[in-house]
Enzyme design. Structure first.
Site, mmCIF file in Angstrom:
data_model
loop_
_atom_site.group_PDB
_atom_site.id
_atom_site.type_symbol
_atom_site.label_atom_id
_atom_site.label_comp_id
_atom_site.label_asym_id
_atom_site.label_seq_id
_atom_site.Cartn_x
_atom_site.Cartn_y
_atom_site.Cartn_z
ATOM 1 C CB ALA A 1 -0.876 -0.020 1.243
ATOM 2 N N GLY B 1 -0.697 -5.535 -0.421
ATOM 3 C CA GLY B 1 -1.696 -5.216 -1.436
ATOM 4 C C GLY B 1 -1.246 -5.609 -2.838
ATOM 5 C CD GLU C 1 -4.584 -8.162 0.263
ATOM 6 O OE1 GLU C 1 -4.158 -7.020 0.468
ATOM 7 O OE2 GLU C 1 -5.565 -8.649 0.852
ATOM 8 C CD GLU D 1 -0.988 -7.439 4.012
ATOM 9 O OE1 GLU D 1 -0.400 -8.510 4.306
ATOM 10 O OE2 GLU D 1 -1.389 -7.190 2.863
#
Ligand code: NAI
Length: 697
Positions: free
Chosen positions: A63, A102, A105, A125
């Protein structure tokens, strides 16, 4: 589309590329750009397949750190992932570099994945106190089952491309030219009418529901009681992947993510993340010229010298190790060899790496052999006279411009520098034991230390994979000063009625891996005894002095190394309280007419923490520490302060500075000087500020 998401078409394949250097972080602009690009490709009848890649050195590595802890602007990542997954044409992610958080993902939302052979993937995370929030908790278990998914998310450790392929997370490992391979695969998909394969519809990971449930049970037991709540959330979400429809699992994941992200643990872990990066920025870097450091000398092959030499060898430097006699040198070299043998034995490195490292080690008892090294790190006895002799010898031998670093724990670097002809080349490199493992390096800047020498220290720390923190000259610099305050607060409680085991248990319950007396036993009681003896002459006779440690040392109880300290060691049952030490404690109470009282764990924790924060505030006022977050980094990386608490200054902010100051005032009648709140508390409180406001960014 946005400038950071590029869209090209070749042979009916839409190639969507993310371009947001340096790590292609998934900012709002990227997220919006991806939605637009996938909409466009999906709507275009001439497109038969879609490839998602990234420019530069890596697939998105996570992120955007600037969004941490703040509400995300739409679209959020899980919306992007849902849009990708819903594409009516096959979508292929082509991964290189580090697809983390992210980024991974995003790849999981694609229908197929290939990766370059040296790529890594992971969901780290948890290290920031949160959990995958872009569907990772729902998609990974659908492919690999609960056990492997939890291993990835609970440990946060990345995996290699080969491992990902073996687990079924990617279809293929590519050895060169990823783009060509990705386009060829996409064209193949078009030719063979390969259908989209949404991960949300996959069920391989659910093939054995009993095994799945058992894995959940066992991981739930493993994370039970952990201080970081996101660990338990991860297990709940993975369980939900099996039990609930995909959308409901995603909703649970979102709820858990939001709850964790705003909690104190995630706030503290984010603070630790930024604090470490901030610590590397010091005023001396501006306008500094780095000195060339290609060869290193280490003087003293004891506990620290050996660890420092290993650290330098590991980083690729040739090292000349100097001891005062052959016996010491032979012992030191044997310990270095032993370290590498063990590393090979445990499979951490291979034999040829070990041989290479050892081949760069030269041992000698002749200081003259250091004449052409670029930097010397001195790690001889903690004795002013011995160190001064070594420095004067080095002054004669070293080439002009060579750096003289001392690993002293407490001694005055300015005084040491003043005894030689080149004080500007003198600096403190305070490593922590074991020096080849512990990440912290305090870089102690003396009054005359040249900025080039400071900057070179920070550059070297990076090569040694250390976390450097700037400290000014003070007895114990940052870390040992705060540690001394912590121990004194503990010693006062010990004398007033608490036991070492009780104090240790309270601090473990706060999150320290070991309590202060366990650490004393491990490090050796004689080290702090030597410091107390050194400071005895300058001690104010009105200060409260706890003599328990001295009396134990007089008995020869130095902790683990002598079999006895606050605990008795080496009988195979784990540490047991040393009843003879407790008798000394009782005797000291009697001598001082102290009626022992009971301490609750909470009071023990508060007193220790308040003492640390107060000493930190004093270090800031004295200019020894540049910023509160530097103090936090020192305590996190050198002293086992629990990371999810952020460090003593962050923890004080979280308790509230007024509450901390009032607590200090309430203890002050017991020991007026020690507990006097630093004036910094008032300065901050009256302006409604926190320590974090002094971090300067
Ligand atoms: P140590 O006693 O294990 O090793 C010191 C070594 O220096 C001995 O092998 C000794 O033979 C050698 N030596 C003494 N005089 C010498 C000379 N003139 N020339 C060459 N070698 C000489 O001590 P340790 O624990 O390694 O500490 C070294 C320094 O590191 C001290 O200043 C200490 O305060 C500091 N330090 C120690 C830490 C620890 O946890 N032990 C942590 C951080 C710093």
């Amino acid at each position: 589309m946005t400038a950071q998401v590029r869209y090209d078409v070749t042979d009916g394949v839409a190639l969507i590329r993310i371009s947001n250097p340096p790590v292609n972080a998934l900012s709002q602009a990227i997220r919006q750009g991806l939605i637009d690009a996938f909409e466009k490709a999906d709507a275009d009848d001439d497109i038969g397949a879609i490839v998602l890649m990234a420019d530069g050195k890596t697939f998105p590595a996570g992120a955007d750190v600037r969004e941490f802890g703040r509400p995300r602007a739409a679209p959020i990542l899980s919306d992007v992932c849902a849009r990708i997954e819903a594409c009516t044409k096959p979508v292929l992610a082509a991964i290189h570099g580090h697809a983390l958080g992210g980024g991974f993902e995003l790849a999981l939302a694609c229908h197929y994945r290939i990766a370059l052979h040296d790529a890594t993937m992971g969901l780290p995370e948890v290290n920031l106190g949160v959990l995958p929030g872009g569907g990772g908790t729902q998609r990974v278990p659908r492919i690999v089952g609960a056990n492997a998914a939890l291993e990835m998310m609970v440990t946060g450790k990345p995996i290699s491309a080969d491992k990902a392929a073996a687990m079924g997370l990617i279809e293929k490992v590519i050895h060169k030219n990823l783009e060509r391979a990705a386009l060829a695969s996409a064209r193949n998909m078009i030719a063979q009418s390969t259908p989209p394969r949404p991960t949300c519809d996959r069920r391989e990971g659910f093939d054995d529901p009993i095994q799945f449930s058992e894995a959940i049970k066992s991981w739930r037991a493993r994370v039970a009681g952990n201080f970081v709540p996101s660990l338990r959330c991860i297990v709940d979400c993975v369980e939900a992947a099996l039990l609930l429809p995909f959308e409901a699992g995603i909703a649970l994941e979102r709820q858990c993510f939001d709850d964790c992200e705003t909690g104190p643990q995630a706030t503290a872990l984010r603070h630790a993340f930024f604090a470490e990066r901030r610590a590397a920025k010091v005023p001396e870097l501006e306008g500094a010229q780095l000195r060339d450091v290609s060869t290193i000398g280490v003087v003293g092959a004891g506990t620290m010298g050996v660890g420092i030499a290993i650290s330098c060898l590991d980083a690729g430097f040739p090292v000349t190790l100097v001891e005062r006699d052959d016996d010491g040198l032979t012992r030191g070299i044997a310990r270095i060899k032993d370290n590498y043998e063990k590393s090979v034995g445990k499979g951490r490195i291979d034999q040829s790496t070990a041989n290479d490292r050892l081949s760069r080690l030269n041992g000698t008892t002749d200081m003259g052999r250091l004449s052409d090294v670029d930097l010397v790190i001195e790690a001889v006895f903690e004795d002013e006279t011995v160190k001064r002799d070594v420095f004067q010898h080095l002054d004669k031998v070293l080439r002009p411009g060579a750096i003289l670093a001392t690993n002293t724990s407490y001694l005055d670097i300015d005084a040491l520098a003043a005894t030689i002809s080149r004080p500007e080349d003198v600096v403190g490199y305070h490593f922590f034991s074991p020096a080849h493992i512990m990440k912290l390096l305090e870089i102690v800047v003396g009054e005359k230390t040249h900025r080039d020498v400071v900057a070179t220290g920070f550059a070297l720390a990076k090569k040694l994979r250390k976390v450097p923190v700037r400290a000014g000259v003070a007895d114990g610099f940052i870390g040992n000063r705060v540690l001394a305050a912590y121990r004194l607060a503990a010693d006062f409680m010990l004398e007033d009625g608490a036991s070492p085991a009780q104090i240790d248990a309270a601090m473990r319950a706060y999150g320290f891996p070991l309590g202060p007396y366990q650490v004393l036993d491990m490090a050796g009681l004689d080290i702090s005894w030597a410091r107390r003896k050194r400071l005895a002459a300058t001690r104010d006779p009105d200060d409260r002095y706890v003599a328990i440690g001295d009396r134990m040392c007089e008995e020869g109880w130095f902790g683990q190394k002598s079999g006895r300290g606050y605990y008795v060691h080496g009988h195979g049952l784990g540490p047991v309280e040393n009843q003879d030490a407790l008798a000394i404690v009782e005797d000291e109470r009697r001598k001082k007419n102290i009626t022992p009282r009971h301490f609750e764990a909470d009071e023990i924790q508060q007193r220790c923490l308040n003492a640390m924060a107060n000493e930190g505030a004093r270090l800031l006022q004295e200019g020894v520490a540049l910023r509160p977050s530097d103090i936090d980094v020192v305590l996190l990386y050198g002293y086992g302060f629990p990371r999810f608490r952020g460090g003593p200054m962050m923890a004080a902010d979280q308790r509230g500075l007024l509450a901390v100051k009032n607590a200090l005032l309430s203890y002050q009648p017991e020991e007026p000087k020690f507990w006097a709140p630093s004036p910094l508390f008032d300065e901050l409180i009256k302006n409604g500020r926190h320590f974090s406001d002094l971090n300067g960014d």
